[in-house]
Design a protein around this motif. Structure first.
Motif, PDB file in Angstrom:
ATOM      1  N   GLY A 250      -5.795   2.199  10.817  1.00  0.00           N
ATOM      2  CA  GLY A 250      -5.455   3.282   9.903  1.00  0.00           C
ATOM      3  C   GLY A 250      -6.653   3.742   9.086  1.00  0.00           C
ATOM      4  O   GLY A 250      -7.798   3.467   9.447  1.00  0.00           O
ATOM      5  N   THR A 260      -1.039   2.972  11.988  1.00  0.00           N
ATOM      6  CA  THR A 260      -0.012   2.512  12.921  1.00  0.00           C
ATOM      7  C   THR A 260      -0.144   1.009  13.154  1.00  0.00           C
ATOM      8  O   THR A 260      -1.246   0.463  13.193  1.00  0.00           O
ATOM      9  CB  THR A 260      -0.112   3.231  14.282  1.00  0.00           C
ATOM     10  OG1 THR A 260      -1.444   3.082  14.750  1.00  0.00           O
ATOM     11  CG2 THR A 260       0.231   4.695  14.192  1.00  0.00           C
ATOM     12  N   THR A 269       4.646   3.545  12.260  1.00  0.00           N
ATOM     13  CA  THR A 269       3.704   3.910  11.208  1.00  0.00           C
ATOM     14  C   THR A 269       3.985   3.031   9.987  1.00  0.00           C
ATOM     15  O   THR A 269       5.123   2.592   9.764  1.00  0.00           O
ATOM     16  CB  THR A 269       3.830   5.397  10.808  1.00  0.00           C
ATOM     17  OG1 THR A 269       5.165   5.631  10.399  1.00  0.00           O
ATOM     18  CG2 THR A 269       3.462   6.314  11.950  1.00  0.00           C
ATOM     19  N   THR A 271       2.489   2.491   5.668  1.00  0.00           N
ATOM     20  CA  THR A 271       1.574   2.888   4.593  1.00  0.00           C
ATOM     21  C   THR A 271       1.517   1.782   3.557  1.00  0.00           C
ATOM     22  O   THR A 271       2.543   1.390   2.992  1.00  0.00           O
ATOM     23  CB  THR A 271       2.047   4.199   3.922  1.00  0.00           C
ATOM     24  OG1 THR A 271       2.095   5.215   4.926  1.00  0.00           O
ATOM     25  CG2 THR A 271       1.100   4.630   2.821  1.00  0.00           C
TER      26      THR A 271
END
Ligand code: SAM
Length: 275
Positions: A250, A260, A269, A271
């Motif tokens: 990422g 990912t 995905t 974050t």
């Protein structure tokens, strides 16, 4: 291309074999009264190798710190399609650079400013080139780290930066048909790393990133269980690592790392947010 500068560099016949020594020797000749790096031109073949090592391309903005007769910035425009700025303290060299750029037909893509490199805003640069004395390189280092965006490339000719390991080192023999001398040039490439140090959290994951410039080590805990982390890598903003059976790739963007996660069960995905 013959840049035919109005101001000629030191005669190569006086140079020691290695071009770093050449610069130090010229500095010694200039004596302690003047702390500036003297003018010793980078051979044209080394100029092109420096720009190639930085991966210079059309969208780049190249700043050469201590730009001499302008040859690096002019080559960046002429051979790599980039735009650029040369910063040079000697007014005659600035004037010669402008004339050289005009003759090379790249006057609209490059500019030259008479300025101290230490007083230059570097934030616009995606590529910075340096052929300066070590003490000046040392003083530039914090500026380079703080003003350049992650992913910007720095290429130095002859002298490395203290404490910041280069991402690549190249040594090349330089043939100078003019006087049949040969010399060796050392080139160093750094990619400015994003600030990734700290703790990060996402959906059952806790990461602790230890960072020394582009070198990182990661501790990862998934659902309370410590993982074995391998292949941790940071290149500019791009970050990747494996943790247990998972592989993450990422980008570090301020307070998030988004990318990912690939596991045997599939790709998703994820974050991470800075804690
Ligand atoms: C070794 S020469 C390199 C010239 C050119 N970059 C090249 O590679 O051919 C260093 C240049 O930096 C300039 N210079 C030295 N100290 C400087 C400073 N503090 N600010 C701006 N230019 C400086 C010198 O006048 C000289 O032209």
């Amino acid at each position: 291309m013959d840049l035919n500068p109005a101001v000629k560099p030191e005669s190569p016949s006086r140079w020691p074999a290695a071009l770093g020594l050449a610069l130090l020797a010229s500095a010694a000749i200039a004596q302690d009264t003047d702390q500036r790096a003297p003018y010793v031109a980078t051979p044209q073949e080394v100029v092109e190798r420096m720009l190639a090592l930085a991966g210079t391309r059309g969208e780049d903005f190249v700043i050469d710190l201590g730009s001499g007769d302008g040859r690096i910035v002019i080559a960046a425009a002429e051979k790599f399609g980039a735009r650029g700025l040369g910063v040079e303290i000697e007014p005659e060299l600035v004037a010669a650079s402008r004339e050289n750029a005009r003759r090379a037909g790249v006057g609209g893509r490059v500019r030259f400013e008479q300025r101290d490199v230490l007083e230059t805003d570097l934030s616009q640069a995606t590529v910075v080139t340096i052929y300066l004395l070590p003490w000046l390189v040392d003083r530039l280092q914090p500026k380079l780290l703080h003003e350049l965006a992650p992913g910007a490339r720095i290429v130095a000719h002859a002298f490395p930066m203290k404490g910041w390991k280069p991402d690549r080192v190249e040594r090349l023999r330089v043939a100078r048909p003019r006087d049949r001398q040969t010399g060796e040039s050392e080139l160093y490439l750094w990619i400015v790393p994003a600030p990734a140090r700290g703790t990060w959290r996402a959906e059952g994951w806790d990461l602790r990133v230890h960072q020394n410039y582009q070198e990182i080590e990661i501790e990862a805990i998934i659902d309370g269980r410590p993982q074995v982390v391998n292949q941790a890598r940071l290149a500019g903003s791009e970050i990747s690592f494996s943790a247990g059976e998972a592989f993450f790739r990422g980008r570090v963007e301020g307070r998030t790392i988004a990318g990912t996660l690939t596991r045997p069960s599939g790709t998703a995905t994820i974050t991470f947010a800075r804690n």
